[in-house]
Each structure stands twice: as C-alpha cells, then as structure tokens.
Write a protein that holds these residues in place. Structure first.
Motif, PDB file in Angstrom:
ATOM      1  N   GLN A 193       0.834  -1.199   0.000  1.00  0.00           N
ATOM      2  CA  GLN A 193       0.000   0.000   0.000  1.00  0.00           C
ATOM      3  C   GLN A 193       0.874   1.258   0.000  1.00  0.00           C
ATOM      4  OE1 GLN A 193      -3.436  -0.158  -0.321  1.00  0.00           O
ATOM      5  NE2 GLN A 193      -2.816  -2.261  -0.695  1.00  0.00           N
ATOM      6  N   VAL A 197       3.780   1.472  -1.323  1.00  0.00           N
ATOM      7  CA  VAL A 197       4.347   1.619  -2.662  1.00  0.00           C
ATOM      8  C   VAL A 197       3.331   2.278  -3.582  1.00  0.00           C
ATOM      9  CG1 VAL A 197       5.349   0.396  -4.620  1.00  0.00           C
ATOM     10  CG2 VAL A 197       5.826  -0.379  -2.328  1.00  0.00           C
ATOM     11  N   ARG A 198       2.058   1.885  -3.444  1.00  0.00           N
ATOM     12  CA  ARG A 198       1.019   2.530  -4.251  1.00  0.00           C
ATOM     13  C   ARG A 198       0.935   4.010  -3.917  1.00  0.00           C
ATOM     14  NH1 ARG A 198      -4.450  -0.282  -3.280  1.00  0.00           N
ATOM     15  NH2 ARG A 198      -5.209   0.931  -5.021  1.00  0.00           N
ATOM     16  N   ALA A 199       1.021   4.325  -2.617  1.00  0.00           N
ATOM     17  CA  ALA A 199       0.937   5.728  -2.202  1.00  0.00           C
ATOM     18  C   ALA A 199       2.130   6.524  -2.704  1.00  0.00           C
ATOM     19  CB  ALA A 199       0.845   5.815  -0.682  1.00  0.00           C
ATOM     20  N   SER A 200       3.212   5.824  -3.104  1.00  0.00           N
ATOM     21  CA  SER A 200       4.376   6.527  -3.639  1.00  0.00           C
ATOM     22  C   SER A 200       4.267   6.755  -5.138  1.00  0.00           C
ATOM     23  CB  SER A 200       5.649   5.727  -3.357  1.00  0.00           C
ATOM     24  OG  SER A 200       5.734   5.393  -2.012  1.00  0.00           O
ATOM     25  N   GLY A 201       3.116   6.458  -5.714  1.00  0.00           N
ATOM     26  CA  GLY A 201       2.940   6.698  -7.144  1.00  0.00           C
ATOM     27  C   GLY A 201       3.607   5.650  -8.010  1.00  0.00           C
ATOM     28  N   ILE A 202       3.769   4.445  -7.470  1.00  0.00           N
ATOM     29  CA  ILE A 202       4.389   3.374  -8.242  1.00  0.00           C
ATOM     30  C   ILE A 202       3.344   2.286  -8.486  1.00  0.00           C
ATOM     31  CG2 ILE A 202       6.146   1.569  -8.197  1.00  0.00           C
ATOM     32  CD1 ILE A 202       7.859   3.478  -6.510  1.00  0.00           C
ATOM     33  N   ASN A 203       3.299   1.806  -9.721  1.00  0.00           N
ATOM     34  CA  ASN A 203       2.315   0.803 -10.096  1.00  0.00           C
ATOM     35  C   ASN A 203       2.780  -0.583  -9.634  1.00  0.00           C
ATOM     36  OD1 ASN A 203       0.475  -0.808 -11.331  1.00  0.00           O
ATOM     37  ND2 ASN A 203       0.716   0.059 -13.374  1.00  0.00           N
ATOM     38  N   TYR A 247       5.269  -3.988 -11.299  1.00  0.00           N
ATOM     39  CA  TYR A 247       6.475  -4.554 -10.690  1.00  0.00           C
ATOM     40  C   TYR A 247       6.280  -6.006 -10.292  1.00  0.00           C
ATOM     41  CZ  TYR A 247       9.031  -0.283 -10.984  1.00  0.00           C
ATOM     42  OH  TYR A 247       9.699   0.790 -11.491  1.00  0.00           O
ATOM     43  N   GLY A 282      -7.832   7.288  -3.961  1.00  0.00           N
ATOM     44  CA  GLY A 282      -8.074   6.127  -4.822  1.00  0.00           C
ATOM     45  C   GLY A 282      -7.809   4.783  -4.159  1.00  0.00           C
ATOM     46  N   PHE A 283      -7.640   4.764  -2.837  1.00  0.00           N
ATOM     47  CA  PHE A 283      -7.387   3.476  -2.192  1.00  0.00           C
ATOM     48  C   PHE A 283      -8.656   2.645  -2.053  1.00  0.00           C
ATOM     49  CE2 PHE A 283      -3.317   5.188  -1.478  1.00  0.00           C
ATOM     50  CZ  PHE A 283      -2.490   4.092  -1.302  1.00  0.00           C
ATOM     51  N   ALA A 300      -4.822   4.295  -7.365  1.00  0.00           N
ATOM     52  CA  ALA A 300      -4.089   5.043  -6.339  1.00  0.00           C
ATOM     53  C   ALA A 300      -2.753   5.570  -6.841  1.00  0.00           C
ATOM     54  CB  ALA A 300      -3.881   4.164  -5.113  1.00  0.00           C
ATOM     55  N   HIS A 301      -2.014   4.727  -7.599  1.00  0.00           N
ATOM     56  CA  HIS A 301      -0.687   5.188  -8.001  1.00  0.00           C
ATOM     57  C   HIS A 301      -0.770   6.314  -9.024  1.00  0.00           C
ATOM     58  CE1 HIS A 301      -1.406   2.161 -11.170  1.00  0.00           C
ATOM     59  NE2 HIS A 301      -0.706   2.967 -11.918  1.00  0.00           N
ATOM     60  N   ALA A 352      -1.446   9.498  -6.944  1.00  0.00           N
ATOM     61  CA  ALA A 352      -0.202   9.924  -6.301  1.00  0.00           C
ATOM     62  C   ALA A 352       0.738  10.525  -7.337  1.00  0.00           C
ATOM     63  CB  ALA A 352       0.465   8.743  -5.598  1.00  0.00           C
ATOM     64  N   ASP A 353       0.710   9.960  -8.542  1.00  0.00           N
ATOM     65  CA  ASP A 353       1.583  10.437  -9.611  1.00  0.00           C
ATOM     66  C   ASP A 353       1.228  11.868 -10.024  1.00  0.00           C
ATOM     67  OD1 ASP A 353       3.730   9.536 -11.488  1.00  0.00           O
ATOM     68  OD2 ASP A 353       2.241  10.192 -12.949  1.00  0.00           O
ATOM     69  N   ARG A 408      -0.554  11.083   0.406  1.00  0.00           N
ATOM     70  CA  ARG A 408      -1.179  10.895   1.704  1.00  0.00           C
ATOM     71  C   ARG A 408      -0.208  10.231   2.668  1.00  0.00           C
ATOM     72  NH1 ARG A 408      -5.161   5.914   2.040  1.00  0.00           N
ATOM     73  NH2 ARG A 408      -4.991   6.592   4.193  1.00  0.00           N
ATOM     74  N   PHE A 413      -0.361   7.560   6.136  1.00  0.00           N
ATOM     75  CA  PHE A 413      -1.285   6.572   6.693  1.00  0.00           C
ATOM     76  C   PHE A 413      -1.409   6.779   8.197  1.00  0.00           C
ATOM     77  CE2 PHE A 413       0.071   4.478   2.810  1.00  0.00           C
ATOM     78  CZ  PHE A 413      -1.140   4.032   2.313  1.00  0.00           C
ATOM     79  N   PRO A 448      10.040   5.941  -2.982  1.00  0.00           N
ATOM     80  CA  PRO A 448       9.270   6.971  -3.696  1.00  0.00           C
ATOM     81  C   PRO A 448      10.112   7.783  -4.683  1.00  0.00           C
ATOM     82  CG  PRO A 448       9.445   7.484  -1.362  1.00  0.00           C
ATOM     83  CD  PRO A 448       9.895   6.080  -1.522  1.00  0.00           C
ATOM     84  N   SER A 490       9.930   6.554  -8.123  1.00  0.00           N
ATOM     85  CA  SER A 490       8.644   6.590  -8.833  1.00  0.00           C
ATOM     86  C   SER A 490       8.733   7.502 -10.058  1.00  0.00           C
ATOM     87  CB  SER A 490       7.563   7.114  -7.892  1.00  0.00           C
ATOM     88  OG  SER A 490       7.816   8.462  -7.621  1.00  0.00           O
ATOM     89  N   PRO A 491       7.854   7.290 -11.039  1.00  0.00           N
ATOM     90  CA  PRO A 491       7.880   8.129 -12.257  1.00  0.00           C
ATOM     91  C   PRO A 491       7.772   9.617 -11.937  1.00  0.00           C
ATOM     92  CG  PRO A 491       6.353   6.300 -12.530  1.00  0.00           C
ATOM     93  CD  PRO A 491       6.828   6.253 -11.113  1.00  0.00           C
ATOM     94  N   LEU A 516       7.902  12.924  -3.476  1.00  0.00           N
ATOM     95  CA  LEU A 516       7.163  13.005  -4.739  1.00  0.00           C
ATOM     96  C   LEU A 516       6.972  14.451  -5.189  1.00  0.00           C
ATOM     97  CD1 LEU A 516       4.410  10.329  -4.120  1.00  0.00           C
ATOM     98  CD2 LEU A 516       6.404  10.136  -5.555  1.00  0.00           C
TER      99      LEU A 516
END
Lengths: 335, 262
Positions: free
Chosen positions: A212, A214-220, A224, B54-55, B75-76, B79-80, B85, B87, B105, B108-109, B169
């Motif tokens: 979760q 990792v998702r919050a970090s904007g990574i799909n 991966y 989006g969670f 969600a990603h 965030a992108d 957020r 937790f 992070p 991340s892109p 980010l």
C-alpha cells in the motif's frame, strides 16, 4: 556466580552504509572477495570429480534445481509472492523447448533462450489475473496450473499425450552440458543479487514489506509484480528447457511436484532470502537424495529426517548463520 | 478567498454494505491552504482520504483535482499527479533502513520527472537525496538515525517518515491522516513548524486530527464530520461555537445542560 553474555560486534569493514565498502587494503579486498570466489571456483570444479563417483548426472540436476530455488527465493523473499510454481515453470519451458526442437528442428543452443523468454511470457500472462493474491492464495493458484495442464495434455492427447515428446536432441557431450548449467546458475545468481540491491530491487522489497505504501508513492505495483514474475518464471522455464535436453525426453512428468517442493526445502536449509543459500541447499540436498537411492523406499524416511533436523536445529539456514559468523566477532563479556 | 480550488470534492458517498460511511460530502480546498478535518471516531474522516487518493472506490460522487476529474483513478495514478497521503497506522518498509524508505518513492515516475524534493532538475544519487529529505523533516543527518532499520525507529520518526515519503514526490497536496496522534507534547511541538513549512513551500495540506489545540494553530479552515456527514465548516472559532458540533462531541443532553448553565 558472575554473569556473562555473548557480545557480537561487526567487523570494521562493515561501514554504516550497506552499499559502500571502505576498502583500505588488499587484505580487506580479499576478505570481501574470498567467499564469492570460493563459490565460483567450487562450482566450476564440480564436474572434475572422478568418474568412478558416478557424479556427472547429479551436477546438472543440482544446477537445474538451483535455478528453480533461486527463482523461488527471489519471488518469496523479495516480492512476497510464495510460489509453488516450480513444476509449472519447468513444464511450460520444457514443453516449449521440446516442441521447438522436435517439430521445427531448432538446435538446443537457440531453443533454450527462446523457451526461457517465451515460457516466461506465457507463465506471466497466465498468472496476471492472480497478481492481487498474496501468500498462500497465490501459492494455491501456482499449484493448480501444473495439475490443470497435465490433465489437459492427457485428456486431449495433445503434445504427445501420455507418451510425451520423443526424439529430442541431447547435449553434444557431458562437459558442455555441465558447464552450461553451472555458468547459467552463477550468472543468474550474481545477476539477481545485483538487481535486488539496486533501486529497482528496493521497490520489489517495498512491495513485499508494504504494497500500500508503494502505491501511495505513485508506483504501479501491478507492473512490478508482473515484472518479478516474468523474471522468476523465465528462470524456471530455463531450468525446464535444460531438463528436457538432459533427459532427451519431454512428458507430463515435467509437471511433477518435486520441482516445486525440493527448491523450497533447499531454500529453507540454505537460508531464505540470501539467494546463495538456496544454491548451497541444492548442493547438499540433491546429492543426499541421490545417495539415498540405495535404501529404496526408506529413502524418503531418511530424507525427511535430515530435513526435520535442519529445520529444528538450524532454522535460520546455513547461509544466514555463515554470514553472521563471517561478518561478526563474537566474544563473552562480563555484565 | 477567491483563488481557484485545487481539489474539489463533490457529493461523495461511500457505502460498505448496509453501512453508509460517507453521505454526500462536498468540500473544496484552495491552493496553499491548510484544511483541518475533525470529527468523532468512525465519522468517516479516513474514508474521505481513502476515496480521494483512490485506495477505495466510492459509491458515488466526483473528485476534481485542478479541474481534472480524478474519480475512480487507481491510487498510483493519483499519487503520480501529486495528491499524496500519509497513513494513520504508519506503513514504513520495516525491513529497510530509514533512508532507503525514501529511495523507493524517489524511484517513482513522478519523482524522476520532478527531480525530488526541492532538488529541482535532474535527480542525483537517490540515497543522498533521500537523506536530504530526511534531514529536512527532522532526522539528524550526522547521527545513525537515518541509517537505522525502520523497525527500530520510535513513533515520532515513523510519522516523519510518512511525511518524507510524500515529500519525495514533490507533492501538490499532502493529506495527513492523524500525524499528531501517538506523539508526545514535545514531539507535536516540533511537528507543527514542519506543517507550517509545507504551507510556505506552497503545498496544500489537508489534516485529519484529534488534537484540536495544535490543529487550530495551523489550520486555516476546519471541517467537522459526524456519522459520515459534514456538519460544519469555517474557522476554528466559528466551528467551536456551532451547536451541532458540540452535540457531536459531547452528546445533545450534556450540551443543553452546559447551555442552560451558561
């Protein structure tokens, strides 16, 4: 009575960052290189034992299982996907290489890489719908696929049915066969070790620790996880492609559960999460299993006893224990 | 305030089976503002965060970020776009050292595009940038703390680590889900300037809090939730003077008694 406790101290060479070593002398360089060289040279010397030991076939078998064990260890301890898919990967890779070789007459040199990559794609596509699953649920799915494929081949009588694919080429000579698999094991071992220590490896470990976040970090995470499964299943398919050229036969026994279970046992014995450990585990387990053949049906009894012994007395695994002994000084201090 | 709303939430409803966790909640937040969301336990505060980022998928309603509809995006992707957020229950990577937690992070892109926190331009060595961010957020650079395993860090540092993950980010919005909870008074006192710094850097902040006194110090506007509905909105004083808010917190009978007494 005075009380004492055991104190463990890192050796000076372990600087506080895990990615940078402060090498100050040849001695320190040797300290770091020695265990790695020991493994590489040891593996390269394996085929040189006298022929009277009847050992040749075992070396290739050890290497094939080692590839599967590395694949399991990578998926389970760096991505968090516990896979029982060894049999699935071996079957897909083996059949793919077999079809390419028998139907189209392509030599092993080309079919092995093609089967590894192509098999990886097939396995990944089949496992894509299960990527949201974790832990034991993912394990069950990977266990079901080989059963499904076996029944499919049996029932539809495709791909040679229960007879399997006949007339598959073998390797030109045992030296080529042994050194090919040994070098592949070493390449993948060091390659995957390097990868998990790079930033992309951190993302993999992040997915295992906390997907979760990792998702919050904007990574799909879907991408991966898929990538990791592709890497692991390609390695498994590579092992499968090698197996059919060793046995010169591909059949439904490629989907046998041994290919799923033995790598896990080897990982437990060798040290989970070390990647080297599973290779060592295979080096111990597979020869033992071959030696015990003399005992006939009692073989499994002894085999199980050895496994239980390892799990009870050295549950951390040989490699974890050895790394600790190598990198830390232990001494008794008064308290 | 006549600035453009950076985030607009219109009529979101979330039902978990028969339970309505959010009922037609609408609000908007302007660029650079700090919005506090308060409310009793179970009033749907964290559900709002989960819906925006989006969670979880909401039952109905729309969310616009800078005029773009982000409803139902994964969600990603959200965030992108810069909506990050923290937790409520901290989610660090326990098996990694603190600074490696920030390296993820930074991989991340979005971080690759924006170059990471304040660095601007091309992203340098991620380990160094990670430690820079940790220093920014209150980890002592020349100590062992940034190199310690996340599993050995105390709560205060883990809360900061949550913020560091957002900062890596280069976010436009940070939604802080109870960053003050579980902290000592002195730890909170050192967190407050951090939040104020975020605002100075032009980041829009949504804070979900139970610690009202500290929240009122930093927040520009407060929104009060109860049983999945928005019951009040305004400045801290306006909200606290509101009768429905008092009822939500203290129960209707007690409020009447207090009112009578007053």
């Amino acid at each position: 009575m005075e009380k004492r406790r055991k104190e463990r101290i890192d050796r000076g060479i372990m600087v506080r960052s895990d990615s940078i070593y402060a090498l100050m002398s040849w001695r320190e360089l040797a300290y770091l290189a020695a265990p790695r060289m020991l493994l590489i040279i040891g593996m390269l010397l394996l085929p040189l034992v006298p022929e009277s030991w009847n050992w040749q076939g075992t070396v290739t078998l050890v290497c094939v299982y080692a590839m599967l064990a590395i694949s399991f260890d990578f998926l389970a301890h760096y991505i968090g996907l516990v896979s029982l898919g060894g049999a699935f990967f071996v079957g897909v890779g083996g059949y793919l290489a077999g079809i390419l070789n028998t139907t189209y007459g392509i030599p092993p040199l080309y079919t092995i890489p093609v089967a590894a990559l192509g098999g990886g794609v097939i396995c990944t596509l089949l496992l894509l719908p299960c990527l949201a699953l974790r832990g034991v649920y993912f394990a069950i799915v990977t266990l079901m696929y080989p059963l499904l494929l076996v029944r499919l081949i049996e029932a539809l009588d495709i791909l040679g049915g229960t007879d399997g694919l006949l007339g598959i080429d073998g390797f030109s000579n045992p030296w080529v066969e042994q050194y090919l698999v040994i070098i592949m094991v070493l390449l993948f071992l060091f390659g995957i070790r390097r990868m998990v220590n790079m930033d992309i490896g951190l993302v993999f470990r992040g997915v295992k620790d906390n997907d979760q976040a990792v998702r919050a970090s904007g990574i799909n995470i879907f991408y991966y996880k898929g990538l990791a499964i592709f890497i692991a299943s390609s390695l498994g398919c590579l092992a499968g492609a090698c197996i059919i050229y060793i046995f010169m036969w591909a059949g439904i026994s490629l989907f046998v559960l041994d290919y799923s279970i033995l790598p896990i046992a080897a990982t437990v014995i060798g040290g989970a999460g070390t990647l080297v450990g599973p290779v060592l585990g295979c080096l111990i387990l597979i020869p033992i299993s071959e030696l015990l053949r003399d005992f006939g049906t009692l073989r499994i009894v002894f085999y199980s006893l050895i496994l239980v012994g390892f799990i009870v007395f050295k549950s951390e695994g040989i490699m974890v224990w050895a790394q600790r002994k190598y990198h830390q000084i232990e001494r008794w201090t008064k308290i | 305030m006549n600035r453009q709303a950076i985030l607009e939430v219109s009529g979101i409803t979330k039902k978990f089976g028969g339970i309505t966790a959010l009922n037609n909640v609408s609000f908007s937040i302007h660029t650079g503002e700090i919005l506090g969301i308060i409310g009793p336990n179970g009033s749907g505060k964290t559900t709002i965060v989960n819906c925006i980022t989006g969670f979880i998928k909401m039952t109905s309603g729309k969310i616009y970020f800078k005029g773009k509809n982000i409803t139902g995006k994964p969600a990603h992707k959200i965030a992108d776009m810069g909506v990050t957020r923290t937790f409520q229950i901290m989610r660090p990577y326990y098996s990694l050292p603190a600074y490696k937690n920030v390296v993820i992070p930074l991989f991340s892109p979005r971080a690759k595009r924006t170059g990471g926190w304040r660095g601007g331009g091309k992203l340098g060595d991620r380990n160094t940038v990670g430690i820079d961010i940790l220093e920014e957020i209150g980890f002592e650079r020349d100590s062992f703390v940034p190199y310690k395993m996340a599993s050995t860090l105390p709560t205060g540092y883990l809360k900061r680590l949550e913020l560091a993950r957002c900062l890596a980010l280069k976010p436009e919005i940070i939604i802080c889900d109870e960053v003050f909870s579980g902290l000592s008074m002195s730890e909170i006192a050192s967190m407050v300037p951090l939040i104020e710094r975020l605002q100075m850097d032009g980041i829009t902040v949504i804070m979900i809090e139970h610690r009202l006194r500290e929240l009122f110090r930093v927040a520009n506007r407060i929104m009060v939730m109860n049983f999945g509905e928005k019951i009040a909105e305004g400045t801290a004083d306006e909200v606290m003077a509101d009768k429905t808010v008092k009822e939500a917190y203290f129960g209707s009978k007690e409020v009447e008694e207090v009112m009578d007494y007053a």
